[in-house]
Design a protein around this motif. Sequence first.
Motif, PDB file in Angstrom:
ATOM      1  N   ALA A   1      16.021 103.791  79.163  1.00  0.00           N
ATOM      2  CA  ALA A   1      16.168 105.188  78.752  1.00  0.00           C
ATOM      3  C   ALA A   1      15.136 105.576  77.691  1.00  0.00           C
ATOM      4  O   ALA A   1      14.658 106.699  77.666  1.00  0.00           O
ATOM      5  CB  ALA A   1      17.579 105.428  78.218  1.00  0.00           C
ATOM      6  N   ALA A   2      14.777 104.629  76.836  1.00  0.00           N
ATOM      7  CA  ALA A   2      13.846 104.918  75.743  1.00  0.00           C
ATOM      8  C   ALA A   2      12.403 105.046  76.218  1.00  0.00           C
ATOM      9  O   ALA A   2      11.608 105.739  75.590  1.00  0.00           O
ATOM     10  CB  ALA A   2      13.944 103.839  74.661  1.00  0.00           C
TER      11      ALA A   2
ATOM     12  N   THR B   1      15.364 106.084  68.530  1.00  0.00           N
ATOM     13  CA  THR B   1      15.364 106.615  69.890  1.00  0.00           C
ATOM     14  C   THR B   1      16.618 106.172  70.646  1.00  0.00           C
ATOM     15  O   THR B   1      17.266 106.969  71.321  1.00  0.00           O
ATOM     16  CB  THR B   1      14.100 106.166  70.661  1.00  0.00           C
ATOM     17  OG1 THR B   1      12.960 106.679  69.975  1.00  0.00           O
ATOM     18  CG2 THR B   1      14.103 106.644  72.087  1.00  0.00           C
ATOM     19  N   LEU B   2      16.965 104.898  70.498  1.00  0.00           N
ATOM     20  CA  LEU B   2      18.160 104.387  71.175  1.00  0.00           C
ATOM     21  C   LEU B   2      19.426 105.050  70.636  1.00  0.00           C
ATOM     22  O   LEU B   2      20.337 105.378  71.415  1.00  0.00           O
ATOM     23  CB  LEU B   2      18.251 102.866  71.015  1.00  0.00           C
ATOM     24  CG  LEU B   2      17.177 102.063  71.748  1.00  0.00           C
ATOM     25  CD1 LEU B   2      17.283 100.584  71.384  1.00  0.00           C
ATOM     26  CD2 LEU B   2      17.277 102.253  73.252  1.00  0.00           C
TER      27      LEU B   2
ATOM     28  N   GLN C   1      20.089 108.439  72.199  1.00  0.00           N
ATOM     29  CA  GLN C   1      20.368 108.490  73.631  1.00  0.00           C
ATOM     30  C   GLN C   1      21.838 108.809  73.873  1.00  0.00           C
ATOM     31  O   GLN C   1      22.714 108.308  73.171  1.00  0.00           O
ATOM     32  CB  GLN C   1      20.046 107.139  74.311  1.00  0.00           C
ATOM     33  CG  GLN C   1      18.589 106.756  74.264  1.00  0.00           C
ATOM     34  CD  GLN C   1      17.708 107.701  75.042  1.00  0.00           C
ATOM     35  OE1 GLN C   1      18.043 108.097  76.148  1.00  0.00           O
ATOM     36  NE2 GLN C   1      16.580 108.057  74.465  1.00  0.00           N
TER      37      GLN C   1
ATOM     38  N   ARG D   1      25.445 108.471  75.287  1.00  0.00           N
ATOM     39  CA  ARG D   1      26.180 107.236  75.639  1.00  0.00           C
ATOM     40  C   ARG D   1      26.966 107.430  76.895  1.00  0.00           C
ATOM     41  O   ARG D   1      27.419 108.373  77.307  1.00  0.00           O
ATOM     42  CB  ARG D   1      27.083 106.838  74.497  1.00  0.00           C
ATOM     43  CG  ARG D   1      26.256 106.621  73.252  1.00  0.00           C
ATOM     44  CD  ARG D   1      26.722 105.465  72.455  1.00  0.00           C
ATOM     45  NE  ARG D   1      25.816 105.329  71.317  1.00  0.00           N
ATOM     46  CZ  ARG D   1      25.157 104.248  71.080  1.00  0.00           C
ATOM     47  NH1 ARG D   1      25.271 103.207  71.831  1.00  0.00           N
ATOM     48  NH2 ARG D   1      24.382 104.170  70.033  1.00  0.00           N
TER      49      ARG D   1
END
Length: 187
Positions: free
Chosen positions: A40-41, A181-182, A185, A187
């Motif tokens: 995702a990152a 960044t994580l 995101q 969830r």
Amino acid sequence: MKASMAEWAYGVAAKELAEPLPRRWAHSHGVAQRAQGLAAAVGGDAELPVSAAALHDVGYAPRLAITGFHPLDGARFLRDTHAADERLVRLVANHSLALLEAEERGLRDVLETEFPLLEDQVLVDALVFCDMTTAPDGGVTPVEARLAEIAARYGADSLVGRFIRRAEPHILTAVGRVEATLAAQPR
């Protein structure tokens, strides 16, 4: 059926590292597993950091250690023997602030000329994050513990010890960017 880049990278890394350097292979395998969690990152380039993560330490393989500087030896092997993707080769060559270690070794100009740093900071940071949050046995570790382990293993006054001290603030910044960044995101 043609193997994906990541499957190919795992195969090459395992062939070069698993038998002669099983602990190095465990680390590389762990780094690649961390990279799989960053899809995702890194957006559409998820396979590239996984491949670079699997191969980042391939230059430690005894048969490939020509200069003794594993990022350069690994990148040359991937370029010259496998005609690997240029971005992959450049990530391996420059992983985890390798330019600073190259400078300590008098090889900065060589590394910069042969393998310019990628301009994609997200990919560069992703590989730093994965490498610097993976212990030598392949387990997950905090970045501060990993930096301390490297300094202790090589010695504070060694070439690698000097490099890791110089690189530490940059590594912490890169890891922080990936963690931010994580955290952002969904969830």
